[in-house]
Scaffold this motif. Sequence first.
Motif, PDB file in Angstrom:
ATOM      1  N   PHE A  15       0.802  -0.937   0.170  1.00 13.55           N
ATOM      2  CA  PHE A  15      -0.154   0.134   0.093  1.00 13.55           C
ATOM      3  C   PHE A  15       1.015   1.326   0.057  1.00 13.55           C
ATOM      4  O   PHE A  15       2.026   1.492   0.577  1.00 13.55           O
ATOM      5  CB  PHE A  15      -0.832   0.096   1.177  1.00 13.55           C
ATOM      6  N   GLU A  19      -2.451   5.757   1.233  1.00 18.47           N
ATOM      7  CA  GLU A  19      -3.584   4.839   1.596  1.00 18.47           C
ATOM      8  C   GLU A  19      -3.545   4.263   3.014  1.00 18.47           C
ATOM      9  O   GLU A  19      -4.652   4.438   3.566  1.00 18.47           O
ATOM     10  CB  GLU A  19      -3.403   3.650   0.559  1.00 18.47           C
ATOM     11  N   LEU A  20      -2.460   4.208   3.568  1.00 16.70           N
ATOM     12  CA  LEU A  20      -2.238   3.865   4.874  1.00 16.70           C
ATOM     13  C   LEU A  20      -2.763   4.840   5.823  1.00 16.70           C
ATOM     14  O   LEU A  20      -3.528   4.695   6.808  1.00 16.70           O
ATOM     15  CB  LEU A  20      -1.063   3.365   5.227  1.00 16.70           C
ATOM     16  N   VAL A  23      -6.626   5.203   5.637  1.00 11.38           N
ATOM     17  CA  VAL A  23      -7.158   3.925   6.483  1.00 11.38           C
ATOM     18  C   VAL A  23      -6.970   4.420   8.178  1.00 11.38           C
ATOM     19  O   VAL A  23      -7.961   4.338   9.036  1.00 11.38           O
ATOM     20  CB  VAL A  23      -6.813   2.806   6.272  1.00 11.38           C
ATOM     21  N   ILE A  26      -9.705   7.064   8.777  1.00 12.82           N
ATOM     22  CA  ILE A  26     -11.030   6.858   9.055  1.00 12.82           C
ATOM     23  C   ILE A  26     -11.140   5.854  10.476  1.00 12.82           C
ATOM     24  O   ILE A  26     -11.972   5.969  11.089  1.00 12.82           O
ATOM     25  CB  ILE A  26     -11.299   5.669   7.883  1.00 12.82           C
ATOM     26  N   LEU A  27     -10.090   4.931  10.842  1.00 12.67           N
ATOM     27  CA  LEU A  27     -10.417   4.099  11.930  1.00 12.67           C
ATOM     28  C   LEU A  27     -10.288   5.046  13.197  1.00 12.67           C
ATOM     29  O   LEU A  27     -10.876   5.028  14.257  1.00 12.67           O
ATOM     30  CB  LEU A  27      -9.067   3.541  12.034  1.00 12.67           C
TER      31      LEU A  27
END
Length: 144
Positions: A15, A19-20, A23, A26-27
Motif C-alpha cells: 500500500f 492509502e495507509l 485508513v 478513518i479508524l
Amino acid sequence: MIETHAKHMHRSRGFTLIELLVVLMILGLLAGLVGPQVLRYLGSARSDTAGLQIAEFGAGLDLFHLEVGRYPTTEEGLGALVEKPAGLNNWNGPYLKKKQIPKDPWNHDYHYRSPGEHSYYDLYSYGYDNVEGGEGDNADIVSW
C-alpha cells in the motif's frame, strides 16, 4: 518481458503511504465516535449487574426471614446468608449460590442495614465513586 512483469508485480504488492494514512484516519474517526458509546454501555452494564446482585441478595434475605423469623441484623450483615450466625437454630443456609458475599461491580462492599430506613432492610451500593448520591456511574443502586 518476464523481467518487466516481475517489476510490475513487485510494485503492486504493498500500500502507498497515503492509502495507509487514509485508513488510519478513518479508524481514528470511528474510534472517536464509537468509543464514548461503548464506555456508556459499560457503565450501564455495571449498574444493571449491581441491581441484579441486590435482587439476588433480597431473595436470600427473604428465605432467611422465612426460616429464622427475622432478617439478619446490621451486625450480622450479609454474611449471615452464607455462614450461620451464633445462636440460630432454624438457619438452613447458605441462602446464596456462592459461599461468599461478592463485592459490587466497582469492587466495593455492599451496604446493609436492618432494620432499614426504607424497608425491613436497606441494601445498596454507592456506585463507582462509593459516595452517597451521584448521577450516571456514580448513582446509588438501592433495594427499595
